[in-house]
Enzyme design. Structure first.
Site, PDB file in Angstrom:
ATOM      1  N   SER A 116     -15.897   1.373   1.845  1.00 51.52           N
ATOM      2  CA  SER A 116     -15.313   0.062   2.096  1.00 51.52           C
ATOM      3  C   SER A 116     -14.387   0.106   3.314  1.00 51.52           C
ATOM      4  O   SER A 116     -14.370  -0.815   4.145  1.00 51.52           O
ATOM      5  CB  SER A 116     -14.537  -0.414   0.865  1.00 51.52           C
ATOM      6  N   HIS A 148       0.833  -1.200   0.000  1.00 50.94           N
ATOM      7  CA  HIS A 148       0.000   0.000   0.000  1.00 50.94           C
ATOM      8  C   HIS A 148       0.874   1.260   0.000  1.00 50.94           C
ATOM      9  O   HIS A 148       0.354   2.367   0.074  1.00 50.94           O
ATOM     10  CB  HIS A 148      -0.905   0.029   1.236  1.00 50.94           C
TER      11      HIS A 148
END
Length: 333
Positions: A176, A146
């Site tokens: 989300s 990430h």
């Protein structure tokens, strides 16, 4: 919640004294969604991390030795990462003669995509700058991250390894993330957390944020070096999965043959890696990745689900911020 029950990337129990000293000199922020744990974020090379994640980033930068055939799957959190990992694993399993219906040997039947393709900073290099990578004896080695592109690219040292970035609409990403954070804390999603996450998003101080800087780093990387950086859109994957998985396979150097297309191999992989199928597998119903239930990685996966939760005011503010931040880049949402 006991410290040992917190995700490893959030805890600060395995940080070196050197990193603690570094953290003390970095900008810090207590996010409004500090989820009652009171864990601070710190800003390093333009990106916000929890302390243990930062330790993993530093370990990675010091110790990772890229191989030319490495493939790194990148994304901002909650942007279709699990799906991208599953598709990539399935693409390469073709060369091992493992079909999607192979009950015994296909890795996706015995492990979650995140277990098969580990995160560099929160799995592989979380505790050491020289982890044992012996289990990655086959080529290509598959990793994920990430981290923003500039942080990753700095360590690759001109390596020809390939990077695939999955980008998702920011509003769906936010929703989300809200549901995922609630699952981590084992609480029902509530509006107060959503509003706090929204605030953190807007001012850029959320985990791995700012979102716009993260996305732009890979967008620019893909424009500068399209042979080694592929920028994919989650929404296009949902709208035209057949075309997009062929694009992914071509980029990774494992294109579908005409025979494979004719015998339904493309559709077979798409079905096998669908949210409906993956979420129903026994391994994703009953097992855990460290402290995280596998089932928490699967929710709706829909495009436009944010419309069910964001107010018009939230929508307009996000749209204004993104338009301003991406202006002139050629990237639009």
């Amino acid at each position: 919640m006991d410290l040992k029950e917190l995700p490893a990337n959030v805890r600060d129990d395995k940080i070196s004294e050197e990193t603690k000293s570094l953290i003390s000199s970095l900008p810090s922020s207590l996010p409004s969604h500090a989820d009652s744990q009171g864990m601070k974020l710190c800003k390093y090379q333009g990106c916000w991390y929890y302390p243990n994640t930062l330790q993993g980033v530093i370990n990675f930068q010091r110790g990772f030795q890229p191989q030319d055939t490495d493939i790194i799957l990148a994304s901002f959190p909650k942007s279709g990462t699990t799906w991208l990992k599953a598709l990539t694993v399935a693409l390469f399993e073709r060369s091992n003669n493992h079909s999607s219906s192979d009950d015994q040997h296909h890795p996706l039947l015995s492990d979650n995509p995140h277990g098969i393709v580990p995160f560099l900073e929160t799995d592989m290099f979380h505790e050491s700058s020289s982890p044992d990578l012996a289990k990655f004896s086959s080529f290509p080695r598959l990793f994920s991250t990430h981290m923003p592109f500039h942080t990753l690219h700095e360590t690759l040292k001109g390596s020809p390894c390939k990077i695939v970035y999955m980008c998702r609409d920011v509003k769906d990403t936010l929703i989300s993330w809200w549901f995922f954070r609630s699952a981590i804390q084992k609480i029902e999603p509530d509006r107060s957390m959503l509003e706090s996450l929204f605030k953190s998003f807007c001012n850029g101080t959320m985990y791995y944020g700012p979102f716009w800087e993260h996305v732009l780093s890979y967008w620019r990387g893909s424009l500068e070096d399209p042979k080694h950086v592929l920028f994919m859109r989650y929404e296009k994957m949902k709208a035209k999965p057949y075309d997009q998985i062929k694009r992914l396979a071509d980029f990774l150097g494992c294109p579908f043959t005409k025979e494979e297309e004719e015998n339904g191999s493309v559709d077979g992989i798409l079905e096998f890696c669908s949210l409906r199928n993956l979420s129903s597998l026994e391994v994703n119903q009953t097992r855990k990745k460290k402290t995280m239930d596998h089932k928490n990685y699967f929710r709706k996966g829909e495009v436009g689900d944010w419309k069910n939760y964001l107010t018009p005011e939230m929508e307009n503010k996000i749209d204004m911020i993104i338009q301003e931040r991406l202006q002139g880049s050629g990237l639009k949402f």
